[in-house]
Write a protein that holds these residues in place. Sequence first.
Motif, PDB file in Angstrom:
ATOM      1  N   GLN A  33      62.370  -3.563  -9.763  1.00 43.58           N
ATOM      2  CA  GLN A  33      63.109  -4.566 -10.522  1.00 43.58           C
ATOM      3  C   GLN A  33      63.726  -5.580  -9.575  1.00 43.58           C
ATOM      4  O   GLN A  33      64.289  -5.226  -8.547  1.00 43.58           O
ATOM      5  CB  GLN A  33      64.206  -3.877 -11.339  1.00 43.58           C
ATOM      6  N   THR A  34      63.598  -6.869  -9.934  1.00 43.92           N
ATOM      7  CA  THR A  34      64.239  -7.940  -9.170  1.00 43.92           C
ATOM      8  C   THR A  34      65.070  -8.770 -10.136  1.00 43.92           C
ATOM      9  O   THR A  34      64.617  -9.090 -11.235  1.00 43.92           O
ATOM     10  CB  THR A  34      63.202  -8.843  -8.474  1.00 43.92           C
ATOM     11  N   ILE A  35      66.277  -9.076  -9.708  1.00 40.20           N
ATOM     12  CA  ILE A  35      67.166  -9.921 -10.513  1.00 40.20           C
ATOM     13  C   ILE A  35      67.651 -11.044  -9.608  1.00 40.20           C
ATOM     14  O   ILE A  35      68.152 -10.808  -8.517  1.00 40.20           O
ATOM     15  CB  ILE A  35      68.366  -9.125 -11.061  1.00 40.20           C
ATOM     16  N   GLU A  36      67.466 -12.263 -10.074  1.00 43.18           N
ATOM     17  CA  GLU A  36      67.912 -13.433  -9.317  1.00 43.18           C
ATOM     18  C   GLU A  36      68.763 -14.290 -10.250  1.00 43.18           C
ATOM     19  O   GLU A  36      68.359 -14.570 -11.373  1.00 43.18           O
ATOM     20  CB  GLU A  36      66.698 -14.221  -8.827  1.00 43.18           C
ATOM     21  N   GLN A  37      69.933 -14.665  -9.771  1.00 42.33           N
ATOM     22  CA  GLN A  37      70.825 -15.500 -10.577  1.00 42.33           C
ATOM     23  C   GLN A  37      70.964 -16.854  -9.901  1.00 42.33           C
ATOM     24  O   GLN A  37      71.683 -17.002  -8.927  1.00 42.33           O
ATOM     25  CB  GLN A  37      72.203 -14.848 -10.714  1.00 42.33           C
ATOM     26  N   ARG A 151      72.510 -21.684 -15.915  1.00 41.92           N
ATOM     27  CA  ARG A 151      71.128 -21.333 -15.641  1.00 41.92           C
ATOM     28  C   ARG A 151      70.939 -19.852 -15.890  1.00 41.92           C
ATOM     29  O   ARG A 151      71.756 -19.033 -15.474  1.00 41.92           O
ATOM     30  CB  ARG A 151      70.769 -21.713 -14.200  1.00 41.92           C
ATOM     31  N   GLU A 152      69.853 -19.529 -16.593  1.00 44.98           N
ATOM     32  CA  GLU A 152      69.573 -18.145 -16.974  1.00 44.98           C
ATOM     33  C   GLU A 152      69.156 -17.322 -15.755  1.00 44.98           C
ATOM     34  O   GLU A 152      68.517 -17.836 -14.840  1.00 44.98           O
ATOM     35  CB  GLU A 152      68.435 -18.111 -18.010  1.00 44.98           C
ATOM     36  N   PRO A 153      69.491 -16.022 -15.758  1.00 49.80           N
ATOM     37  CA  PRO A 153      69.028 -15.171 -14.654  1.00 49.80           C
ATOM     38  C   PRO A 153      67.523 -14.929 -14.768  1.00 49.80           C
ATOM     39  O   PRO A 153      66.959 -14.925 -15.857  1.00 49.80           O
ATOM     40  CB  PRO A 153      69.828 -13.878 -14.846  1.00 49.80           C
ATOM     41  N   ILE A 154      66.875 -14.724 -13.619  1.00 48.72           N
ATOM     42  CA  ILE A 154      65.443 -14.431 -13.578  1.00 48.72           C
ATOM     43  C   ILE A 154      65.316 -12.935 -13.298  1.00 48.72           C
ATOM     44  O   ILE A 154      65.689 -12.459 -12.223  1.00 48.72           O
ATOM     45  CB  ILE A 154      64.754 -15.260 -12.476  1.00 48.72           C
TER      46      ILE A 154
END
Length: 187
Positions: A33-37, A151-154
């Motif tokens: 899992q990757t989360i980018e904000q 901006r939405e998180p990716i």
Amino acid sequence: MRIPQIQIQTIDAKIELEINKPQQSIEQPKATQTIEQPAAILEIRTTRGVLQIDSSQARRDIGMLGPLESSANYAEEGKQGALEGMARRASEGRQLMENAGKGQGRAIIQNIAKQNHGPHRVPFNIKFVPSVGSVRVDYTPGTTDINIERREPIIGAKVNKPIHDYTPGKVTSTMIQRPDVNIDVII
């Protein structure tokens, strides 16, 4: 009389079994899992407030005049003084002319001198310097505009397949003793 007898002998079969148990292992790897904000975009625009203070009237009240205004005031005072002096001399001349020959002689000149050189009272009063409202203050407030773009998180998620390892079991049989049947007839 004798009846014949049948005698039956049996030998059971003996089988040896070798059993290898099956082996199974299941492993479930964690999901990747990757989360980018991404950062929000923030814009701030401001306009400055304007403060204007006009103290020119207060400066005039305490006697601080500019050079042009000061010279104009002195010129006006000089002009008024000259006009007042001319009027006074004309009045004194008329007084001398009208009273001449009436036997007063020196008394007229003494009266005119007393009018011009007696103790003069100076008006006395309290004066507030500078006058009320002489300083004008004008303020135009500034503005602040704030604009925020969210901006939405990716979020990226990858499910990993389970790791399954299976070794099947095995059964091996060996015949230790064969079956046998003996039949005898006894007479």
